[in-house]
Structure formats: structure tokens, C-alpha cells
Design a protein around this motif. Structure first.
Motif, PDB file in Angstrom:
ATOM      1  N   PRO A   7       0.817  -1.230   0.000  1.00 23.38           N
ATOM      2  CA  PRO A   7       0.000   0.000   0.000  1.00 23.38           C
ATOM      3  C   PRO A   7       0.846   1.274   0.000  1.00 23.38           C
ATOM      4  O   PRO A   7       0.428   2.285  -0.561  1.00 23.38           O
ATOM      5  CB  PRO A   7      -0.829  -0.117   1.290  1.00 23.38           C
ATOM      6  N   LEU A   8       2.018   1.228   0.617  1.00 26.12           N
ATOM      7  CA  LEU A   8       2.841   2.443   0.739  1.00 26.12           C
ATOM      8  C   LEU A   8       3.156   3.068  -0.620  1.00 26.12           C
ATOM      9  O   LEU A   8       2.987   4.269  -0.829  1.00 26.12           O
ATOM     10  CB  LEU A   8       4.160   2.118   1.459  1.00 26.12           C
ATOM     11  N   PHE A   9       3.601   2.224  -1.557  1.00 26.83           N
ATOM     12  CA  PHE A   9       4.014   2.760  -2.857  1.00 26.83           C
ATOM     13  C   PHE A   9       2.833   3.330  -3.631  1.00 26.83           C
ATOM     14  O   PHE A   9       2.991   4.295  -4.377  1.00 26.83           O
ATOM     15  CB  PHE A   9       4.727   1.677  -3.676  1.00 26.83           C
ATOM     16  N   THR A  10       1.670   2.731  -3.481  1.00 26.20           N
ATOM     17  CA  THR A  10       0.534   3.206  -4.271  1.00 26.20           C
ATOM     18  C   THR A  10      -0.192   4.379  -3.620  1.00 26.20           C
ATOM     19  O   THR A  10      -0.661   5.278  -4.311  1.00 26.20           O
ATOM     20  CB  THR A  10      -0.417   2.044  -4.593  1.00 26.20           C
ATOM     21  N   ILE A  11      -0.225   4.405  -2.282  1.00 29.83           N
ATOM     22  CA  ILE A  11      -0.875   5.557  -1.653  1.00 29.83           C
ATOM     23  C   ILE A  11      -0.051   6.820  -1.951  1.00 29.83           C
ATOM     24  O   ILE A  11      -0.592   7.939  -1.986  1.00 29.83           O
ATOM     25  CB  ILE A  11      -1.096   5.352  -0.128  1.00 29.83           C
ATOM     26  N   ALA A  12       1.244   6.636  -2.224  1.00 27.19           N
ATOM     27  CA  ALA A  12       2.062   7.799  -2.608  1.00 27.19           C
ATOM     28  C   ALA A  12       1.559   8.375  -3.931  1.00 27.19           C
ATOM     29  O   ALA A  12       1.615   9.581  -4.160  1.00 27.19           O
ATOM     30  CB  ALA A  12       3.523   7.388  -2.722  1.00 27.19           C
ATOM     31  N   TYR A  13       1.055   7.530  -4.819  1.00 28.36           N
ATOM     32  CA  TYR A  13       0.474   8.005  -6.079  1.00 28.36           C
ATOM     33  C   TYR A  13      -0.884   8.665  -5.828  1.00 28.36           C
ATOM     34  O   TYR A  13      -1.206   9.694  -6.407  1.00 28.36           O
ATOM     35  CB  TYR A  13       0.254   6.838  -7.042  1.00 28.36           C
ATOM     36  N   GLU A  14      -1.672   8.014  -4.968  1.00 31.31           N
ATOM     37  CA  GLU A  14      -3.045   8.501  -4.775  1.00 31.31           C
ATOM     38  C   GLU A  14      -3.087   9.780  -3.965  1.00 31.31           C
ATOM     39  O   GLU A  14      -3.991  10.598  -4.117  1.00 31.31           O
ATOM     40  CB  GLU A  14      -3.895   7.409  -4.104  1.00 31.31           C
ATOM     41  N   GLY A  15      -2.125   9.940  -3.078  1.00 34.68           N
ATOM     42  CA  GLY A  15      -2.135  11.112  -2.213  1.00 34.68           C
ATOM     43  C   GLY A  15      -3.153  10.971  -1.107  1.00 34.68           C
ATOM     44  O   GLY A  15      -3.684   9.892  -0.865  1.00 34.68           O
ATOM     45  N   VAL A  16      -3.422  12.074  -0.410  1.00 34.84           N
ATOM     46  CA  VAL A  16      -4.226  11.998   0.806  1.00 34.84           C
ATOM     47  C   VAL A  16      -5.419  12.935   0.716  1.00 34.84           C
ATOM     48  O   VAL A  16      -5.522  13.735  -0.206  1.00 34.84           O
ATOM     49  CB  VAL A  16      -3.361  12.394   2.032  1.00 34.84           C
ATOM     50  N   ASN A  17      -6.286  12.806   1.686  1.00 41.93           N
ATOM     51  CA  ASN A  17      -7.317  13.814   1.920  1.00 41.93           C
ATOM     52  C   ASN A  17      -6.993  14.406   3.298  1.00 41.93           C
ATOM     53  O   ASN A  17      -6.426  15.484   3.402  1.00 41.93           O
ATOM     54  CB  ASN A  17      -8.702  13.174   1.835  1.00 41.93           C
ATOM     55  N   GLY A  18      -7.249  13.659   4.365  1.00 42.63           N
ATOM     56  CA  GLY A  18      -6.695  14.059   5.665  1.00 42.63           C
ATOM     57  C   GLY A  18      -5.221  13.695   5.690  1.00 42.63           C
ATOM     58  O   GLY A  18      -4.787  12.776   4.996  1.00 42.63           O
ATOM     59  N   GLY A  19      -4.434  14.395   6.494  1.00 40.81           N
ATOM     60  CA  GLY A  19      -2.987  14.127   6.563  1.00 40.81           C
ATOM     61  C   GLY A  19      -2.701  12.675   6.916  1.00 40.81           C
ATOM     62  O   GLY A  19      -3.385  12.081   7.751  1.00 40.81           O
ATOM     63  N   LEU A  20      -1.689  12.085   6.273  1.00 43.08           N
ATOM     64  CA  LEU A  20      -1.340  10.684   6.510  1.00 43.08           C
ATOM     65  C   LEU A  20       0.130  10.583   6.899  1.00 43.08           C
ATOM     66  O   LEU A  20       1.014  10.980   6.132  1.00 43.08           O
ATOM     67  CB  LEU A  20      -1.613   9.852   5.253  1.00 43.08           C
ATOM     68  N   VAL A  21       0.378  10.060   8.079  1.00 47.03           N
ATOM     69  CA  VAL A  21       1.751   9.935   8.576  1.00 47.03           C
ATOM     70  C   VAL A  21       2.069   8.460   8.833  1.00 47.03           C
ATOM     71  O   VAL A  21       1.319   7.765   9.517  1.00 47.03           O
ATOM     72  CB  VAL A  21       1.941  10.740   9.884  1.00 47.03           C
ATOM     73  N   VAL A  22       3.167   8.013   8.235  1.00 49.21           N
ATOM     74  CA  VAL A  22       3.614   6.637   8.436  1.00 49.21           C
ATOM     75  C   VAL A  22       4.894   6.690   9.267  1.00 49.21           C
ATOM     76  O   VAL A  22       5.866   7.336   8.865  1.00 49.21           O
ATOM     77  CB  VAL A  22       3.906   5.952   7.080  1.00 49.21           C
ATOM     78  N   VAL A  23       4.874   6.053  10.427  1.00 50.57           N
ATOM     79  CA  VAL A  23       6.056   6.082  11.285  1.00 50.57           C
ATOM     80  C   VAL A  23       6.812   4.765  11.143  1.00 50.57           C
ATOM     81  O   VAL A  23       6.234   3.689  11.306  1.00 50.57           O
ATOM     82  CB  VAL A  23       5.678   6.270  12.769  1.00 50.57           C
ATOM     83  N   THR A  24       8.105   4.872  10.828  1.00 50.47           N
ATOM     84  CA  THR A  24       8.937   3.675  10.799  1.00 50.47           C
ATOM     85  C   THR A  24       9.995   3.813  11.881  1.00 50.47           C
ATOM     86  O   THR A  24      10.673   4.827  11.965  1.00 50.47           O
ATOM     87  CB  THR A  24       9.599   3.457   9.425  1.00 50.47           C
TER      88      THR A  24
END
Ligand code: TPP
Lengths: 189, 607
Positions: B105-122
Motif C-alpha cells: 500500500p505504501l508505494f501506491t498511496i504515494a500516487y493517490e495522495g491523501v485527503n486528511g494528513g497521513l503519517v507513516v512512522v517507521t
């Protein structure tokens, strides 16, 4: 001036609670404080360390070889393991208490004899604390860590702070009394 | 917080509260949680994993945020993606290897972008304090085209988390917040601010954005690449990346915890380019900095991520030539590497400290199963990740492989294929915990049935995610937010995927005879076989309460010192000067040692 304090022990001994109370106290005293505790396998009886650094401005949270002004060993052999961290001229607080690791229990490795004598020969400032004995006499062996907190506070010359409230905040209500006793006993060491 | 804004107009955009002066000492993980709270985060999801676990544990204390333990990291990130698309501010957290699981999902959500802010913590783990590798997840950011932020202490953990939500919305892209063990688990002072209620944004169906079919993905890729140029400009100007001028003989480019180490070593004797936003990197700023100093060092843990970029700009710099790629850094290592200065020397002693590896706890239910398996010397056991990985520790010494979560069942399938092909008589077992089974074991079990593997799958069900410190999971009956949940029934799953009734056993691993019988049946079976070894973790509060005051003790008169009780590798059983003893503070009366004793010398006390 930055002070470096290293707490070492065995998972389950309560080093983390001791360092939590100690570092909260240091914040109250107005120091910049960094504390680093690596836990992961800690619960499974492994060797654990907590590093506390305080002063005007602290950058690194880690203490390096020969830099600890004070090492508090909650278990005897852990003092041996972490000895190289102690600064020349620094203070060692050592709990006269043994916990055998599994390799020792099954006879694969040896628990060395004469640790206290050996360390006292090498280091000028060694404070041996019978935290287990004291805690047991008070009525709960699990308060060893608070006895050692008392000894630490004294060794660092931090008695001026009101520690009672901090201890109360960090232990279960019904164990407050016994932990305060443990702290006083530690201060007296 | 305000210091990270480019100009006054941004105040509104970033929704910062007034800076408050209340300072408290927090771990990096607590500070990320606080940052999410202050930023008005609505949904947070994670799968536990050291050193990231406490982020969600702390978030769950803020009831304004709907938080959950997901069965795995892919699920967690997808939940966060959905929440973001629906208009909420969302966060997903995981340890570094978890991001591999969530990479799809990470690689594709980067294409789709966000509506509400999206933060992924590694949360990366240089030094492998509690991980199976030390991969550097900064590399995901250029690969997936993400914004990458790297805090260096707890205050920055909070500030960067808050900023991440805003930047995510401003640039319509997820943000990767990269922490490391030392940042996660170190405490430093943090100034608290109030929560700002970020209203959930309206959801508007937008097929051109949120449905990544090939035709749309192609177009979105172009949008993302253009966006990267805007982000690069932002990176050039953002206070996240800053120069601290000091002595100009030495220039240091650094990020994350390495910044703190560098300051410790060089103090005012150097100038610093402190990188807070590590992707996209600010090329002009790097060049300006390079022109202002004589010699440049790049100080970073693990991969030469910054160093390669600086070199790609044609700038001569020094880094991994002398700073190790492997392991965690500290000021001492940096001193040695760059200043050829030996660190301080401490005391030495001739005494040798015996090793103290982590072990299965006294009373651990995994012990009974591993002791039983240890008797089958010719069996191969593919292991997995959890407390039960400690089955490898002597004297049990069971387990042949550990790769990643879920790989016990699947690697066993592969091993059995080769064994069968070569006519080897090896029986292949796999051992997997309940949380790991939900995480990524179920698909493996489907493969067992579908492709007719005849391995034995042992599910070590202690009804909790123990290794990482007792997190609830789909089988534990409770959610992260403390609600009662339906228990997902492992036995029913095993039946449903098609393991035959006669090839399923549910045993109590505290009962050695029953466990032995089940393993024997499995060993002799010619088809796929599943054993569910069921007994809750001995450290669970409910269990401790039930067995409080109970323990076993050795009757020295009856003890023949045969040491059979020592074969189970229990840390409560010791042999001090030839006398076998049981430490009653550790013992919680699991009874295994008593079952081992042929002379009735071990008895229960404290009934
Ligand atoms: C992809 C991934 N996510 C998370 C982890 C961290 N982790 C290691 S073991 C474990 C939980 C194991 O729980 P369970 O399978 O129930 O076994 P137990 O420890 O309870 O015996 C977790 C979360 C990991 N190593 N890899």
C-alpha cells in the motif's frame, strides 16, 4: 558540567522505574536531562542498562567507555560486565545480590567468586548495598530498586529535592508506604 | 513548533497552538503520540514491534483518537489510508521490518495522495537491539516518493509529527517519519501544547485519484514527479533543514540521532547542516554549506544515504570510509573514526562476567512444547518470531530457521518439498505464535492445505502478543482501546482452511504426557497436521493472580541429584553447590519440573 549515571541490572529488577524517578527528579531540579533505556528482550531475564545524563545542555543520550561518573549495579556480575564504562575516579554502587543466568544454572559458564573484593581493590569509591536484605527486612523484596534509588540520590548529592511525592506518583497506592521506607533506608546507606 | 513555519500565513495552515512552557520528560515514542494528539489525529493503527510499540500504546491514552492494533502492518497502513481518504488525519506506526509488510500500500498511496494528513512512522533498529536485520528505511522515501522527516530528540519527535500532518495535506502526499531505537527509547524534555481539533474533511468521490488502475496510475505518477519538485523547493527553505555555523574548518552534514552525537563530539569546533527533512534533500542548501566549510564529514547511521546524495552533487565529503555501516553509532565511535582519538579508558578486571542471554521465563507455556520437541533429534523445526524464538537457547536448542514473521509455516513447506524430493526421512515441523499466526501465518496454512504439504504446524497460543510486552491481539478478547472484542478462534480457522479433523490436536503444554502424545501422533502422520498448544502467558496479570503464592520446592531428602528437572531450562531451577533449588520468587507453579522428577522430590507449596 555533565554528569553521567549508568544503571545496570537484570530484566525484572526494576531498574527502569528507578531511573524514571531519578530522571523526573533531575528535571525538577532544573537540569537538562537525557535518559536512554534500551528494552526489548528485557522482560526475558536479559542484562539491562539505563543511561542518564544531566547538566546545562545535553546532546547525546549515550554514555561511552570510561565516562560514567556513577555506575549503579543492581546485580553483582552486571557490575563486572559494565565496569569499563566507569570513569577513573568514579563511584560504583553495587547491590550485594546474585542472579544466575541460564548458562550458569545449567553449568555451561561460571559465576565468578570474590567480585566485591576484586572491585574494592581496584576502585576507590565502592559502595556495597545489601538492598535485598534491607528490602526483605522492610517487608517486600521487590522494593530493592527503591533502596538503590535512595543510595543513588545520596551518592549524587541530590537529597535536597523532595523525593517523596515523586516516589508516590510512580508506585501503586498500596505500596507507597513500604517504598518510602525503602527509599529512606537507601538514603541511610 | 512555530519555528518550523516558513511564514506567518502558514500559522493557520499548520494549526499550531500557542507555545506553552510546560516541559516534561518523554520518550521519543511518547512524544510522537503527543504530536499526533496535538495535531488532531483521528485514527491511528499499528502492529506492535520494538522499538515502535509504545507509540500506539500511548496514543490509546488519548481517547480523541480512534486507535487499534491491526493484525499486521499492511492492515494498519491500509486502515490509515482509508481514514485519510475519508477525510481524517491518520497515522500508522511500525518497526522497520513492518514497513516491508506494508510496502505494497505504501508505494501506491504515494500516487493517490491523501485527503486528511497521513503519517507513516517507521522505527528503525540500528544495532539490531531487538530485530532480525538493521535495514535503513530512509531508502523507502526516494523509492516511493515520500516526504521523509528524521527527528533527533523527543521535542523534534513531537514537532515533526505535528508538522507531518500539515505538510502531508499541503502537498497531498503521505509523510514517512523515521525514528531509530535510540530516538524512540530515549527521554528528553518536551514542551506540551494543546490539541487543535482538525475537523474531518468532507469525502468527495474522486476516481481519478483514488482508483489506481493502470490508466490512472500512469497519470498519477506524472503528478507525483511534479510534486517532488515543489517539495524540493520546500525542503530548500524549510527550517527543518538548517545550518548552524561554528568553526568553518569542519562541516558536518547529519540527521536524526547522529546530529546529537556529532554535537557531543565536535561542539563549537564545527559547523553543521542539520537535516530534518531528508527527502527530498535541499541541494542548494547543501551546496551553500559546502562552500562555507573546508572539509565535510557526513555522519549517519547504517547506509550512506546522505553521503551518496552529497557526492552526487559533485561535493567531496567523508563518511562511510571510516564510519561503520554496521551497528549503532555513538560519540566514541565517531571520535575514533574521524578524530583518530581513542575514547576514555575505564576500569578493567580479570573477572569474567558470564553471558546473560534472554531466556524463556519461569512458567513460560512454550517450554513444555519445546522440551517435547527437543526429544525428536532428527526433526527439523522451522521457527518464527516471538518469545518462542528463545526455544533455540540451550538446553532446549530447538529451532532450525528464523527468517521473518510468518516464515515458519512457509519455510517448512519448502524444506519438506526438498526432503520429499530427496527421499530424506526428515519430519518437518513449524512453530508459530498466536499473534504471528494472525499476522501472516494463515496464508501459509492455506498453502499447506492447497499444495498438499505434510508438515506439522504447531501454533503456540499464549493468548497475547508477549514478546513486545503483552499487546492484545485478535485472539485475546480485548482491543487496544480496552473494549471487549470477539475472540477470533484459531481452532476454527484451522478447520476452515481444511486441515482434517483427525489431524488436529489441542493440548495444554503444561501437561507433558499429553503434549508428548500429540507430538508423537503428528510425527507419524502422513498428512498436514496441526497442534494448538494452548496456555496463557505466565506473566499475564490474570495468570499471576490465579497462581499467586504458589510454587514448587525440592525435597532435599528425596532428591537424587539426577538433574532431570534441569533439562527443561527453567531459570528458576538452579544447581548451587550440588544442591538443586527452586527460586520461589520466580517460580509460578507451572509444574513442569515436578513432572520431570521420577522420585517425587518436587512438590507444590503454598496451596
Ligand atoms: C514484520 C514484523 N512486525 C513486528 C515484529 C515484532 N515482533 C516480533 S515477535 C512479535 C510478536 C509475537 O507474538 P506471538 O506470535 O503471539 O508470540 P509470543 O511472543 O506471544 O510468544 C512481534 C510483534 C517483527 N519482528 N516483524
Amino acid at each position: 558540567m555533565i554528569k553521567n549515571v549508568l544503571l545496570v541490572g537484570v530484566g525484572g529488577q526494576g531498574t527502569i522505574l528507578t531511573s524514571k524517578i531519578l530522571s523526573s527528579g533531575l528535571v525538577k531540579l532544573g537540569y537538562d536531562v537525557k535518559m536512554s533505556e534500551i528494552h526489548g528482550m528485557a522482560q526475558r531475564g536479559g542484562s539491562v542498562t539505563t543511561q542518564i545524563r544531566y547538566g546545562d545542555k545535553v546532546y547525546s543520550p549515550s554514555i561511552c567507555t570510561g565516562e560514567a561518573d556513577l555506575v549503579a549495579a543492581f546485580e553483582k556480575v552486571e557490575a563486572v560486565r559494565w565496569l569499563p564504562q566507569l570513569k577513573k575516579g568514579g563511584t560504583l554502587i553495587i547491590n550485594d545480590y546474585e542472579i544466575y543466568s541460564l548458562p550458569v544454572l545449567i553449568g555451561k559458564e561460571n559465576y565468578p567468586d570474590g567480585i566485591l573484593e576484586d572491585l574494592q581493590d581496584r576502585i576507590k569509591e565502592v559502595k556495597v548495598v545489601d538492598a535485598a536484605g534491607i528490602a526483605e527486612r522492610i517487608g517486600n523484596i521487590k522494593t530493592q530498586n527503591i533502596v538503590l534509588l535512595g543510595a543513588l540520590v545520596k551518592a549524587l548529592g541530590l537529597e535536597k529535592l523532595e523525593w517523596t511525592e515523586l516516589i508516590k506518583e510512580n508506585v501503586p497506592a498500596k505500596l507507597q508506604g513500604i517504598n518510602l521506607k525503602a527509599f529512606q533506608a537507601g538514603l541511610g546507606c | 513548533m512555530l519555528k518550523y513555519l516558513l511564514n506567518e500565513d502558514e500559522k493557520e495552515l499548520y494549526q499550531t497552538g500557542g507555545d506553552k512552557t510546560m516541559k516534561i520528560i518523554m520518550t521519543g515514542n511518547e512524544a510522537v503520540a503527543r504530536g499526533a494528539y496535538e495535531a488532531g489525529c483521528h485514527v491511528a493503527a499499528a502492529y506492535p514491534g520494538t522499538p515502535s510499540t509504545e507509540i500506539l500504546e500511548n496514543i490509546s491514552n488519548y481517547k480523541e483518537i480512534n486507535s487499534e492494533w491491526a493484525p499486521n502492518e499492511k492492515v494498519a497502513l491500509e486502515v490509515a489510508c482509508g481514514a485519510s481518504i475519508a477525510g481524517g488525519r491518520a497515522l500508522a506506526a511500525m518497526k522497520h521490518v513492518g514497513l516491508n509488510v506494508a510496502a505494497d500500500p505504501l508505494f501506491t498511496i504515494a500516487y493517490e495522495g491523501v485527503n486528511g494528513g497521513l503519517v507513516v512512522v517507521t522505527a528503525d533498529d540500528p544495532g539490531c537491539h531487538s530485530s532480525q536485520n538493521e535495514q535503513d528505511n530512509r531508502l523507502y522515501a526516494p523509492a516511493a516518493r515520500l516526504i521523509l522527516l528524521e527527528p533527533s530528540d523527543s521535542q523534534e519527535c513531537k514537532d515533526f509529527t505535528k508538522l507531518a500532518f500539515a505538510v502531508s495535506e499541503k502537498f497531498d502526499t503521505p509523510v514517512l517519519l523515521r525514528l531509530t531505537t535510540r530516538v524512540c527509547h530515549s527521554k528528553s524534555l518536551v514542551e506540551l501544547e494543546d490539541r487543535l481539533e482538525a475537523p474531518v474533511k468532507p469525502y468527495i468521490k474522486n476516481a481519478e485519484k483514488y482508483i489506481c488502475t493502470p490508466a490512472i496510475a500512469k497519470l498519477r505518477h506524472v503528478v507525483v514527479e511534479k510534486n517532488m519538485l515543489l517539495l524540493k523547493e520546500y525542503s530548500e527553505n524549510s527550517p527543518l533543514n538548517r545550518i548552524e555555523w561554528g568553526a568553518k574548518k569542519t562541516g558536518i552534514i547529519t540527521s536524526g540521532i547522529s546530529y546529537q552525537y556529532a554535537k557531543e563530539v565536535f561542539g563549537e569546533e564545527a559547523s553543521y547542516l542539520k537535516i530534518g527533512m531528508s527527502h527530498p534533500l535541499p541541494d542548494r542548501l547543501i551546496k551553500d554549506f559546502a562552500q562555507g566549510v573546508e572539509k565535510i564529514y557526513v555522519i549517519e547511521e547504517n547506509d550512506p544515504y546522505l553521503e551518496k546524495h552529497v557526492k552526487s552533487l559533485g561535493i567531496n565529503c567523508f563518511g562511510k570510509g571510516s564510519i561503520p555501516v554496521c551497528g549503532e553509532l555513538n560519540p566514541e565511535i565517531i571520535k575514533k573514526a574521524l578524530l583518530s582519538a581513542g575514547g576514555e579508558t575505564g576500569y578493567t578486571t580479570g573477572l569474567k562476567a558470564p553471558s546473560r542471554p534472554p531466556v524463556l521465563c519461569a512458567g513460560c507455556p512454550h517450554r513444555g512444547m519445546f522440551y517435547t520437541l527437543s526429544k525428536y533429534k532428527d526433526a527439523v523445526v522451522a521457527g518464527d518470531i516471538g518469545c518462542y524464538t528463545l526455544g533455540t537457547v540451550p538446553p532446549l536448542s530447538v529451532t532450525d530457521t528464523v527468517i521473518c514473521m510468518g516464515a515458519s509455516i512457509t519455510a517448512a513447506i519448502g524444506m519438506e518439498k526438498i526432503a520429499r524430493r530427496e527421499g530424506r526421512k526428515t519430519k518437518v515441523f513449524s512453530c508459530i505464535g498466536d499473534s504471528t499466526f494472525f499476522h501472516s501465518g494463515i496464508t501459509g496454512l492455506v498453502d499447506v492445505v492447497y499444495n498438499k504439504s505434510n508438515i506439522v504446524v504447531i501454533i503456540l497460543d499464549n493468548s497475547i502478543t508477549a514478546m513486545t510486552g503483552h499487546q492484545e491481539n485478535p485472539g485475546s478478547g480485548k482491543t487496544l482501546m480496552g473494549e471487549i472484542a470477539q475472540v477470533v478462534d484459531i481452532e476454527k480457522i484451522v478447520r476452515a482452511v481444511g486441515i482434517k479433523e483427525e489431524n488436529i490436536r489441542v493440548v495444554d503444554p503444561y501437561d507433558l504426557a499429553a503434549t508428548e502424545k500429540a507430538v508423537q501422533d503428528a510425527y507419524g502422520a502422513a498428512e498436514a497436521f496441526v497442534i494448538i498448544s494452548k496456555q496463557p502467558c505466565a506473566l499475564l496479570k490474570s495468570v499471576q493472580k490465579k497462581r499467586a503464592g504458589l510454587s514448587y520446592a525440592v525435597d532435599q531428602k528425596k532428591c537424587k541429584k539426577c538433574k532431570a528437572c534441569m533439562k527443561i531450562g527453567c531459570p528458576a531451577v538452579s544447581n548451587k553447590n550440588g544442591e538443586i533449588k527452586i527460586d520461589k520468587t520466580q517460580c509460578n507453579a507451572c509444574s513442569l519440573c515436578a513432572q520431570m522428577c521420577k522420585f517425587d522430590a518436587i512438590n507444590k507449596v503454598g496451596e
